[in-house]
Design a protein around this motif. Structure first.
Motif, PDB file in Angstrom:
ATOM      1  N   SER A  58      -7.299  13.992 -13.335  1.00 22.40           N
ATOM      2  CA  SER A  58      -6.361  13.798 -12.241  1.00 22.40           C
ATOM      3  C   SER A  58      -7.034  12.949 -11.161  1.00 22.40           C
ATOM      4  O   SER A  58      -8.024  13.359 -10.561  1.00 22.40           O
ATOM      5  CB  SER A  58      -5.969  15.174 -11.688  1.00 22.40           C
ATOM      6  OG  SER A  58      -5.193  15.020 -10.537  1.00 22.40           O
ATOM      7  N   ILE A  59      -6.499  11.744 -10.977  1.00 20.72           N
ATOM      8  CA  ILE A  59      -7.132  10.765 -10.090  1.00 20.72           C
ATOM      9  C   ILE A  59      -6.474  10.815  -8.719  1.00 20.72           C
ATOM     10  O   ILE A  59      -5.259  10.725  -8.615  1.00 20.72           O
ATOM     11  CB  ILE A  59      -6.947   9.338 -10.652  1.00 20.72           C
ATOM     12  CG1 ILE A  59      -7.358   9.258 -12.114  1.00 20.72           C
ATOM     13  CG2 ILE A  59      -7.685   8.312  -9.794  1.00 20.72           C
ATOM     14  CD1 ILE A  59      -8.782   9.581 -12.372  1.00 20.72           C
ATOM     15  N   GLY A  60      -7.277  10.932  -7.675  1.00 18.36           N
ATOM     16  CA  GLY A  60      -6.721  10.844  -6.331  1.00 18.36           C
ATOM     17  C   GLY A  60      -7.415  11.767  -5.366  1.00 18.36           C
ATOM     18  O   GLY A  60      -8.396  12.438  -5.707  1.00 18.36           O
ATOM     19  N   ALA A  61      -6.913  11.806  -4.145  1.00 19.43           N
ATOM     20  CA  ALA A  61      -7.510  12.562  -3.040  1.00 19.43           C
ATOM     21  C   ALA A  61      -9.009  12.243  -2.992  1.00 19.43           C
ATOM     22  O   ALA A  61      -9.374  11.072  -3.002  1.00 19.43           O
ATOM     23  CB  ALA A  61      -7.239  14.056  -3.172  1.00 19.43           C
ATOM     24  N   GLU A  62      -9.874  13.274  -2.953  1.00 19.19           N
ATOM     25  CA  GLU A  62     -11.313  12.988  -2.955  1.00 19.19           C
ATOM     26  C   GLU A  62     -11.985  13.610  -4.167  1.00 19.19           C
ATOM     27  O   GLU A  62     -13.180  13.907  -4.159  1.00 19.19           O
ATOM     28  CB  GLU A  62     -11.935  13.461  -1.634  1.00 19.19           C
ATOM     29  CG  GLU A  62     -11.513  12.549  -0.491  1.00 19.19           C
ATOM     30  CD  GLU A  62     -12.024  12.984   0.865  1.00 19.19           C
ATOM     31  OE1 GLU A  62     -11.997  14.194   1.143  1.00 19.19           O
ATOM     32  OE2 GLU A  62     -12.441  12.109   1.637  1.00 19.19           O
ATOM     33  N   ARG A  63     -11.183  13.795  -5.234  1.00 17.39           N
ATOM     34  CA  ARG A  63     -11.734  14.313  -6.476  1.00 17.39           C
ATOM     35  C   ARG A  63     -12.631  13.258  -7.128  1.00 17.39           C
ATOM     36  O   ARG A  63     -12.262  12.087  -7.183  1.00 17.39           O
ATOM     37  CB  ARG A  63     -10.610  14.704  -7.426  1.00 17.39           C
ATOM     38  CG  ARG A  63      -9.823  15.935  -6.996  1.00 17.39           C
ATOM     39  CD  ARG A  63      -8.790  16.349  -8.028  1.00 17.39           C
ATOM     40  NE  ARG A  63      -7.754  15.340  -8.217  1.00 17.39           N
ATOM     41  CZ  ARG A  63      -6.683  15.188  -7.452  1.00 17.39           C
ATOM     42  NH1 ARG A  63      -6.470  15.992  -6.410  1.00 17.39           N
ATOM     43  NH2 ARG A  63      -5.797  14.251  -7.705  1.00 17.39           N
ATOM     44  N   VAL A  64     -13.773  13.686  -7.613  1.00 17.53           N
ATOM     45  CA  VAL A  64     -14.794  12.753  -8.106  1.00 17.53           C
ATOM     46  C   VAL A  64     -14.946  12.870  -9.622  1.00 17.53           C
ATOM     47  O   VAL A  64     -15.109  13.972 -10.150  1.00 17.53           O
ATOM     48  CB  VAL A  64     -16.151  13.047  -7.441  1.00 17.53           C
ATOM     49  CG1 VAL A  64     -17.226  12.115  -7.980  1.00 17.53           C
ATOM     50  CG2 VAL A  64     -16.038  12.933  -5.922  1.00 17.53           C
ATOM     51  N   VAL A  69       0.843  -1.197   0.000  1.00 16.25           N
ATOM     52  CA  VAL A  69       0.000   0.000   0.000  1.00 16.25           C
ATOM     53  C   VAL A  69       0.880   1.250   0.000  1.00 16.25           C
ATOM     54  O   VAL A  69       0.637   2.212  -0.748  1.00 16.25           O
ATOM     55  CB  VAL A  69      -0.961   0.008   1.217  1.00 16.25           C
ATOM     56  CG1 VAL A  69      -1.646   1.366   1.359  1.00 16.25           C
ATOM     57  CG2 VAL A  69      -1.997  -1.106   1.090  1.00 16.25           C
ATOM     58  N   ALA A  70       1.935   1.218   0.828  1.00 10.77           N
ATOM     59  CA  ALA A  70       2.818   2.385   0.932  1.00 10.77           C
ATOM     60  C   ALA A  70       3.466   2.708  -0.415  1.00 10.77           C
ATOM     61  O   ALA A  70       3.654   3.872  -0.770  1.00 10.77           O
ATOM     62  CB  ALA A  70       3.877   2.150   2.002  1.00 10.77           C
ATOM     63  N   GLY A  71       3.791   1.665  -1.179  1.00  8.79           N
ATOM     64  CA  GLY A  71       4.482   1.889  -2.444  1.00  8.79           C
ATOM     65  C   GLY A  71       3.565   2.031  -3.638  1.00  8.79           C
ATOM     66  O   GLY A  71       4.022   2.262  -4.764  1.00  8.79           O
ATOM     67  N   ALA A  72       2.258   1.902  -3.399  1.00  3.78           N
ATOM     68  CA  ALA A  72       1.307   1.917  -4.520  1.00  3.78           C
ATOM     69  C   ALA A  72       1.092   3.331  -5.043  1.00  3.78           C
ATOM     70  O   ALA A  72       1.332   4.315  -4.342  1.00  3.78           O
ATOM     71  CB  ALA A  72      -0.028   1.325  -4.068  1.00  3.78           C
ATOM     72  N   ALA A  73       0.621   3.413  -6.281  1.00  2.20           N
ATOM     73  CA  ALA A  73       0.290   4.716  -6.880  1.00  2.20           C
ATOM     74  C   ALA A  73      -0.845   5.349  -6.086  1.00  2.20           C
ATOM     75  O   ALA A  73      -1.876   4.719  -5.841  1.00  2.20           O
ATOM     76  CB  ALA A  73      -0.131   4.521  -8.335  1.00  2.20           C
ATOM     77  N   LYS A  74      -0.651   6.584  -5.669  1.00  2.00           N
ATOM     78  CA  LYS A  74      -1.683   7.282  -4.890  1.00  2.00           C
ATOM     79  C   LYS A  74      -2.476   8.262  -5.755  1.00  2.00           C
ATOM     80  O   LYS A  74      -3.671   8.407  -5.605  1.00  2.00           O
ATOM     81  CB  LYS A  74      -1.045   8.043  -3.722  1.00  2.00           C
ATOM     82  CG  LYS A  74      -0.273   7.165  -2.738  1.00  2.00           C
ATOM     83  CD  LYS A  74      -1.153   6.108  -2.118  1.00  2.00           C
ATOM     84  CE  LYS A  74      -0.482   5.388  -0.957  1.00  2.00           C
ATOM     85  NZ  LYS A  74       0.822   4.804  -1.274  1.00  2.00           N
TER      86      LYS A  74
END
Lengths: 510, 510
Positions: free
Chosen positions: B117-123, B98-103
């Motif tokens: 842009s995928i990530g955080a809580e962007r929908v 998990v630590a090394g996975a793409a965030k």
């Protein structure tokens, strides 16, 4: 997800195993009264900012067109009048009124099984009002609404489990005289349902006679005050920031006669309130607080719903519109603001703009119901049957909305997390055993306890749906409406009471 | 609320003033990519409990049917095999992966304007797959879906602003051969849209040729790796808790060729996962984590969507059903669980059970879209066009869903609170001035900036609606579909590239 093979296989297996399961569950897995609040449209600092702005508006801008009796009572508690005659409500006064206001109370049905407990973040959906047209099932067109329609809507609402109370959702436009209108409306509520009800009083002088009618229905003088099953929908404060004299008079008469009050602010963005969402909420919060001050100046703790219903205007036409993201998020925020003050929150949802019972209607209604419910609104008005931006009401929409609201309640109930529901033992057993969960005791218990099985929704495969006639939701709803209305009268108003009421009041035949 | 008089008055005034306002705004007040997270179906302790249960399942029960190459790689990093041959994944290993996975990463369109842009809580909302039937607009009945349908859906999705990517939403069932199916599917995506796309590969051996096709489309060898605009939908872990060998092979081939991976767990409650919601989420989180371990064992940080799509079985029939409160709240919770781990969350919504484009469809879709979006899911699949519990797809539904998703984005955007939006000055001016906000600069700015004006929704008064033909949403959508598909080809695939692809691959005419 690849469904072509795997789903067909699973469906086959599932169907084979389904016969091992029990009959369809009867218990409602998520009855009305679920606790919301998991959705917080505003952060705490934002709630504070808006609330502070409302206090500022009350203290500095005040409320205009102040009836003398209100001015006198408010001055006695520290309010003042500015050079324009506006009544300034200092923060200390407003906070004192909030502190003494009703926080939780029981909204009674005539049948105690329908009592609902208002407060905290418990969510109930019900109807509001007041459409002037009805979508006629036979023609698919709108026509003026009548007393017969109102009577039918009351009976429908009585039969639908997720409509917790019934406020007259349409106006009997076939009655001209306002007294005859009000008493026939009240009588229709008595005949149609034993749930909590709501109505409006055109004039203060109508309140007394109608409470007398309610006393007759309950068995004698004074009975309504013991079990006040009807609340009054009143808008004593008119946006922006002024009192409405007639409605203030109705308010005071309702207080005198023990009628719970639904104090409604229904400002419209960009017309009677700012178009900015935050400014709208600040103003409408101030206005609803001034309604609360009005009620609590005269009757501290009198049952009052703090109904702040933000409404939206469409720029392109200047007309009110009830569907969309803005109105959904604003009503959710209005609930959050009221709940934060500990006040019984009233908001509105399901005010579709759609005219037809169609996909637009379904989407508009579900979006706003999901967000207001999840925000923890205590009483969500206009939630069933309303169409055409509140100008219309539809029987089909009412029964479909009822089922949709059941799903919303199910979603609000949420997810219980404990050792039993985590079920690591059940997972181990399935994985190391048959490789599936079908028919297991853990599965069957959850299926009976945790899942809502809709009655109107179509869940058939496409071919089965086509074989059954390819009906849409409106057609299925129409049939359900006919079934409900074809049932014998539920006898909510005893014949002798009905006769006494008809002898005393100008009730129309039927 | 009494609308009979006051609304008529306001409407009149509003209409008079409307001419003072500007034209309809062109800017989108709430484009895709809004930040969700204001809805938290699970509390932090509940999130911890479910996550701990998932770690326990991975460490103690492990994953079955382990391909040798996976076992070898996992053993090298500290995993072990139990007496049943199941691969146990110790917590330290999973946490390391998990630590090394793409965030966060960019999901490219061929046209960079469509990059998301995928990530955080962007929908973002987009399509999934894969229906095997299409609701035929001409007949209102379902028939097997074809390559022509897929091509049309790709063009529709390209034109609809709230569909952020297009995964082939239906299967070209008129193509038997699996290689021909996969390459024609890929070609349809290239022709139809320059947005990010997704597809599935039946066999690992199909990945290379299709990436070659994508390289041709982009202008030469190696170009896809520079701008990987297509992700693979793969389910390398099959519920409950075992690997699927073919899909593992596809996964490894995608890693080798630089294809982003959408790793999907699509367990079904009470069939392949517990019927209890919490247990379901624990198992499916464990399964999605095992997919993440698979990918990151071979390619740490490889772009991967952590797609945990809880699905529901209806007890009464044993069939999958996609509408309702349970599936909505479970997908929202799945997003919350993934986001808490910092992983790009993929869930599903809008999987209506409805067959017709009707009120049931609208409600089912909006409820699940509202809750998954508000929970902050990064990529919400199946969000447009899907019907019949994912067995069907509908053109009309796709354009209506697009507009519904716009409202959801608007609701997610929420309410900005600052001095400008609180607008105390504007309130003072309106209250002490004309008594309304119509036409004021503060109003006009907000109306242009903050409100979504739907194009398909009907907001007319009932009489106007009737005059215009009393059309429902499905009829209006059908017209919009025709308009979009009648437009000239957008030229997303250059003629010379198309010719080269047709020379190299068995592309069907059309």
């Amino acid at each position: 997800m690849e469904r072509r093979e795997s789903t067909a296989r699973r469906r086959g297996r599932a169907t084979r195993v389904a016969s091992r399961r029990g009959p369809e569950p009867e218990a409602n897995p998520a009855p009305p009264g679920q606790s919301g609040g998991r959705y917080a449209p505003l952060t705490e600092p934002e709630l504070v900012q808006i609330t502070e702005a409302a206090f500022t508006l009350l203290a500095e801008l005040g409320i205009g067109e102040v009836p003398a009796v209100v001015r006198e009572a408010a001055h006695a508690r520290g309010a003042s009048t500015d050079e324009r005659g506006r009544l300034r409500l200092p923060r200390a006064l407003v906070e004192e009124m909030v502190a003494g206001a009703a926080k939780e109370f029981t909204f009674h049905g005539r049948d105690p099984r329908h009592d609902i407990s208002i407060g905290a973040e418990r969510v109930h959906f019900g109807t509001g009002g007041a459409a002037v047209q009805v979508l006629e099932p036979e023609t698919g067109r709108y026509r003026p609404s009548t007393l017969a329609d109102l009577r039918a809507f009351a009976r429908l609402a009585d039969a639908l489990p997720n409509i917790s109370w019934f406020t007259r959702c349409c106006i009997a436009t076939d009655i001209e005289d306002s007294f005859a209108l009000d008493v026939n409306t009240a009588h229709a509520l008595l005949c149609g349902t034993a749930k909590p009800v709501g109505t409006a009083f055109t004039l203060a002088s109508h309140v007394g006679p109608i409470i007398e009618m309610f006393d007759i229905a309950l068995g004698g003088p004074g009975r309504f005050r013991e079990r006040p099953f009807c609340k009054a929908h009143i808008s004593p404060v008119i946006s922006p920031m002024r009192f409405g004299e007639d409605a203030v008079e109705v308010t005071l008469e309702c207080i005198r006669l023990g009628v719970p009050i639904n104090c409604i602010i229904a400002a419209q963005s960009g017309a009677t309130a700012p178009a900015t969402l935050a400014g709208f909420l600040a103003q409408s919060l101030a206005e609803t607080l001034s309604g609360l001050v009005l009620v609590n100046l005269f009757a501290p703790g009198h049952p009052m719903i703090f109904s702040n219903w933000p409404l939206v205007i469409d720029l392109r036409t200047g007309a009110f519109c009830g569907g969309g993201g803005e109105i959904s998020v604003m009503n959710a925020a209005a609930a959050q603001l009221a709940n934060r003050l500990g006040l019984p929150s009233g908001v509105a949802c399901s005010m579709a703009d759609a005219k037809a019972v169609d996909a637009q209607m379904g989407a508009e209604k579900a979006l706003s119901a999901a967000l207001t419910g999840m925000a923890g609104a205590n009483m969500v008005y206009e939630a069933a049957g309303m169409t055409a931006s509140l100008l219309g009401a539809s029987f089909e929409a009412m029964v479909l909305d009822d089922e949709m609201l059941g799903h919303v309640h199910r979603a609000i109930r949420g997810i219980e997390v404990n050792d039993e529901t985590l079920g690591l033992g059940a997972i181990r057993e399935a994985v190391l055993g048959e490789g599936h969960f079908l028919g297991a005791a853990h599965t069957m218990a959850a299926m009976q306890r945790d899942y809502l099985y809709p009655k109107l929704a179509d869940r058939d495969a496409p071919a089965v749906w086509a074989e059954k006639g390819a009906r849409d939701a409106a057609a299925r709803a129409r049939e359900r409406v006919r079934e409900i209305l074809a049932a014998p009268d539920a006898g909510h108003l005893a014949p002798e009471a009905d006769a006494a009421i008809r002898a005393r009041f100008p009730i129309r035949p039927g």
